[in-house]
Design an enzyme around this catalytic site. Sequence first.
Site, PDB file in Angstrom:
ATOM      1  CG  HIS A  75      -4.728   5.007   4.778  1.00  0.00           C
ATOM      2  ND1 HIS A  75      -3.977   4.705   3.387  1.00  0.00           N
ATOM      3  CD2 HIS A  75      -3.469   5.461   5.205  1.00  0.00           C
ATOM      4  CE1 HIS A  75      -2.800   4.506   3.220  1.00  0.00           C
ATOM      5  NE2 HIS A  75      -2.344   5.167   4.257  1.00  0.00           N
ATOM      6  CB  CYS A 125      -3.442   0.118  -2.306  1.00  0.00           C
ATOM      7  SG  CYS A 125      -3.608   1.686  -2.593  1.00  0.00           S
ATOM      8  CD  GLU A 144       0.674   6.831   5.745  1.00  0.00           C
ATOM      9  OE1 GLU A 144       1.898   6.455   6.384  1.00  0.00           O
ATOM     10  OE2 GLU A 144       0.130   5.932   5.492  1.00  0.00           O
ATOM     11  CG  ASP A 170      -1.642   1.241   1.354  1.00  0.00           C
ATOM     12  OD1 ASP A 170      -2.315   1.532   0.000  1.00  0.00           O
ATOM     13  OD2 ASP A 170      -2.066   1.703   2.357  1.00  0.00           O
ATOM     14  CB  SER A 171       0.268   4.601  -0.422  1.00  0.00           C
ATOM     15  OG  SER A 171      -0.762   5.007   0.372  1.00  0.00           O
ATOM     16  CB  CYS A 226      -9.155   4.348   1.096  1.00  0.00           C
ATOM     17  SG  CYS A 226      -7.608   4.978   1.785  1.00  0.00           S
TER      18      CYS A 226
END
Length: 266
Positions: A187, A71, A153, A7-8, A185
Amino acid sequence: MRVGVFDSGIGGLTVVKAIAEVLKGAEIFYIADTKFAPYGEKSKEQILKHSFDIANYLVQTHQIDALVVACNTATSAAIKELREAFPKLIVVGTEPGIKPAISLSKNGKIGILATPATLKGEKYQLLVDRLSTSSSHITLYEQACPGLVEEIEKGEVDTQKTFNLLENWLKPMKEERVDTIVLGCTHYPLIGNVIKKIMGQEIHLIETSYAIANRLKELSKSCGHLNDGELNVYVYFTAEIHLTMINKILNSWNNGGKIVVRNIHE
Ligand code: DGL
């Protein structure tokens, strides 16, 4: 079995957590590509490049048998190309859980929260077209959340800033009495409590991490994986990362296996 997951950033750890609960006898190599986060505000070409860089690294360095794109944004931009480029790998992607939301919603009013790239992507449009022809009584309220991944993040989870951002995005859904929200998403499950504070505790939040983990288990079993023994998790990141957030997520599960966190920033 060796499984690569990426994932990012820390979002895909919500998927690793589910994998760690259902899969046994595996090594999980997780890449948080914080050097290029967020993906959701990048072009398809850029996301495709980052996805291929990571997939190549996982194949060459860790000899993975399976790749999980944890993701929604990278799945939308790159899953087709990844499947074509790595025909021997088990490849599992992540898609907004609109279908389970349709089954769960009582009033047919469903909110979708996702990154701008996911909502703009062809894959999402195809999914919506397919489901809306078979379910005509459904209304979807889509909301892109630019900047939200960066806040998560940074560890801005239970803060006024994130609350205000979400309150503004969720206002139309609240007014329309949306009863189910798709977390499009990986996140966003990390701010599920904030969404509940705004929308009310009875709101249904749909995330797909367990569906992904079960799909991986199913596919790996059909390839001969015995699903027995210890499961070890290696978390690598490509630039700075909020370690407190990682620890918070990792400490919330305890599978008895080894967990290693390492910076692979070059
Ligand atoms: N967790 C990613 C997703 O599921 C976030 C993408 C981003 O970096 O913007 O879409």
